[in-house]
Design a protein around this motif. Sequence first.
Motif, PDB file in Angstrom:
ATOM      1  N   GLU A 121       0.832  -1.210   0.000  1.00 49.95           N
ATOM      2  CA  GLU A 121       0.000   0.000   0.000  1.00 49.95           C
ATOM      3  C   GLU A 121       0.863   1.256   0.000  1.00 49.95           C
ATOM      4  N   ALA A 122       1.986   1.221   0.724  1.00 52.02           N
ATOM      5  CA  ALA A 122       2.838   2.406   0.833  1.00 52.02           C
ATOM      6  C   ALA A 122       3.589   2.691  -0.462  1.00 52.02           C
ATOM      7  N   THR A 123       4.058   1.651  -1.142  1.00 42.93           N
ATOM      8  CA  THR A 123       4.857   1.843  -2.360  1.00 42.93           C
ATOM      9  C   THR A 123       4.012   1.894  -3.621  1.00 42.93           C
ATOM     10  N   GLY A 124       2.777   1.394  -3.553  1.00 38.01           N
ATOM     11  CA  GLY A 124       1.917   1.391  -4.720  1.00 38.01           C
ATOM     12  C   GLY A 124       2.333   0.389  -5.772  1.00 38.01           C
ATOM     13  N   THR A 125       3.027  -0.665  -5.377  1.00 38.42           N
ATOM     14  CA  THR A 125       3.459  -1.680  -6.323  1.00 38.42           C
ATOM     15  C   THR A 125       3.497  -3.032  -5.622  1.00 38.42           C
ATOM     16  N   GLU A 126       3.776  -4.081  -6.380  1.00 36.38           N
ATOM     17  CA  GLU A 126       3.842  -5.416  -5.815  1.00 36.38           C
ATOM     18  C   GLU A 126       5.052  -5.540  -4.902  1.00 36.38           C
ATOM     19  N   VAL A 127       4.860  -6.195  -3.781  1.00 29.62           N
ATOM     20  CA  VAL A 127       5.937  -6.437  -2.819  1.00 29.62           C
ATOM     21  C   VAL A 127       5.979  -7.929  -2.549  1.00 29.62           C
ATOM     22  N   THR A 128       7.148  -8.526  -2.699  1.00 24.41           N
ATOM     23  CA  THR A 128       7.311  -9.965  -2.506  1.00 24.41           C
ATOM     24  C   THR A 128       8.012 -10.239  -1.185  1.00 24.41           C
ATOM     25  N   PHE A 129       7.505 -11.227  -0.463  1.00 22.34           N
ATOM     26  CA  PHE A 129       8.113 -11.646   0.796  1.00 22.34           C
ATOM     27  C   PHE A 129       8.878 -12.937   0.564  1.00 22.34           C
ATOM     28  N   HIS A 130      10.168 -12.929   0.932  1.00 29.01           N
ATOM     29  CA  HIS A 130      11.015 -14.109   0.806  1.00 29.01           C
ATOM     30  C   HIS A 130      11.447 -14.555   2.202  1.00 29.01           C
ATOM     31  N   PRO A 131      10.816 -15.597   2.769  1.00 33.70           N
ATOM     32  CA  PRO A 131      11.270 -16.098   4.071  1.00 33.70           C
ATOM     33  C   PRO A 131      12.632 -16.749   3.943  1.00 33.70           C
ATOM     34  N   ARG A 132      13.449 -16.623   4.990  1.00 29.58           N
ATOM     35  CA  ARG A 132      14.801 -17.168   4.938  1.00 29.58           C
ATOM     36  C   ARG A 132      15.023 -18.273   5.975  1.00 29.58           C
ATOM     37  N   ASP A 133      14.782 -17.987   7.237  1.00 26.46           N
ATOM     38  CA  ASP A 133      14.949 -19.033   8.237  1.00 26.46           C
ATOM     39  C   ASP A 133      14.163 -18.686   9.500  1.00 26.46           C
ATOM     40  N   THR A 134      14.082 -19.671  10.388  1.00 27.39           N
ATOM     41  CA  THR A 134      13.395 -19.523  11.663  1.00 27.39           C
ATOM     42  C   THR A 134      14.313 -19.982  12.774  1.00 27.39           C
ATOM     43  N   ARG A 135      14.345 -19.239  13.868  1.00 26.46           N
ATOM     44  CA  ARG A 135      15.197 -19.581  15.009  1.00 26.46           C
ATOM     45  C   ARG A 135      14.341 -19.796  16.257  1.00 26.46           C
ATOM     46  N   PHE A 136      14.679 -20.840  16.997  1.00 26.02           N
ATOM     47  CA  PHE A 136      14.019 -21.140  18.264  1.00 26.02           C
ATOM     48  C   PHE A 136      15.081 -21.156  19.358  1.00 26.02           C
ATOM     49  N   ASN A 137      14.931 -20.276  20.344  1.00 27.62           N
ATOM     50  CA  ASN A 137      15.889 -20.208  21.448  1.00 27.62           C
ATOM     51  C   ASN A 137      15.143 -20.175  22.781  1.00 27.62           C
ATOM     52  N   ARG A 138      15.668 -20.893  23.753  1.00 26.02           N
ATOM     53  CA  ARG A 138      15.097 -20.834  25.098  1.00 26.02           C
ATOM     54  C   ARG A 138      15.350 -19.445  25.675  1.00 26.02           C
ATOM     55  N   SER A 139      14.308 -18.801  26.186  1.00 26.53           N
ATOM     56  CA  SER A 139      14.434 -17.463  26.740  1.00 26.53           C
ATOM     57  C   SER A 139      15.280 -17.484  27.999  1.00 26.53           C
ATOM     58  N   ALA A 140      16.087 -16.457  28.177  1.00 29.18           N
ATOM     59  CA  ALA A 140      16.919 -16.361  29.375  1.00 29.18           C
ATOM     60  C   ALA A 140      16.041 -16.099  30.591  1.00 29.18           C
ATOM     61  N   PRO A 141      16.297 -16.777  31.716  1.00 35.92           N
ATOM     62  CA  PRO A 141      15.498 -16.553  32.923  1.00 35.92           C
ATOM     63  C   PRO A 141      15.654 -15.128  33.441  1.00 35.92           C
ATOM     64  N   LYS A 142      14.534 -14.580  33.908  1.00 33.17           N
ATOM     65  CA  LYS A 142      14.552 -13.224  34.426  1.00 33.17           C
ATOM     66  C   LYS A 142      14.506 -13.257  35.956  1.00 33.17           C
TER      67      LYS A 142
END
Length: 228
Positions: free
Chosen positions: A62-83
């Motif tokens: 919508e902002a650019t007024g043209t087609e925009v393509t999304f290319h996924p690359r990877d996914t990361r899963f990490n255990r959150s550090a304890p708070k």
Amino acid sequence: MSSYKEKYASPLHEPAPVRAEFVVRPDLLRVSFSVSLETEGIEQTLPLLQRACEQLQRRAREATGTEVTFHPRDTRFNRSAPKKLSLPEDEDRTFVAVNGLLVVPLPAELDFWARSTRVGALVRVCHEVERDSREMKKQPRFSFGSVEAFVSQPEVHRAELLRRFAARVRELATAVGSAEAPLHVVDCAPASAVEQTPVSLEEVGLSLHVHCRLDVVREGRGDSRGGG
């Protein structure tokens, strides 16, 4: 090109020199991004991140007024550090992040000002999406890299790059060799993939790495690499 985060000390920005055998006009923009969420249930997290990416793509379109393509690359899963002072149920929280690219076309008919307008629209929507994600708690958080111009099919220019390389080899052989000991290519490794370096909205530097060896080929010797 510059990311929207950069601040220049001077209004004049001199680009760094780029080593390239061939300079061409870019035909696409791309910006890298990461969207992440800390959650207890991984099975619900990926659908949330997928929807966030789809919303980003729609806002960019919508902002650019043209087609925009999304290319996924990877996914990361990490255990959150304890708070500190965390509850027992918080110990099973997981940080999930999806990295990808947004790609926007830069048609040849767009002049410099139209291209700049398209970059500005893309930068603005990235800024707005990142700001909005930081204001909403327990929602996917976005971060973006810089917007850069690239060539969609750099391999189309391989023949021209090889022609230029061959011309340089002939020039070197003529300059260094002599009539009594002419230089010839005696060994040459396969050329690498065409590499590109973004320079500006109007220029992308292309290079091709080819490793060749020049040597004197004696008459009756056959090959300078052979013995005897």
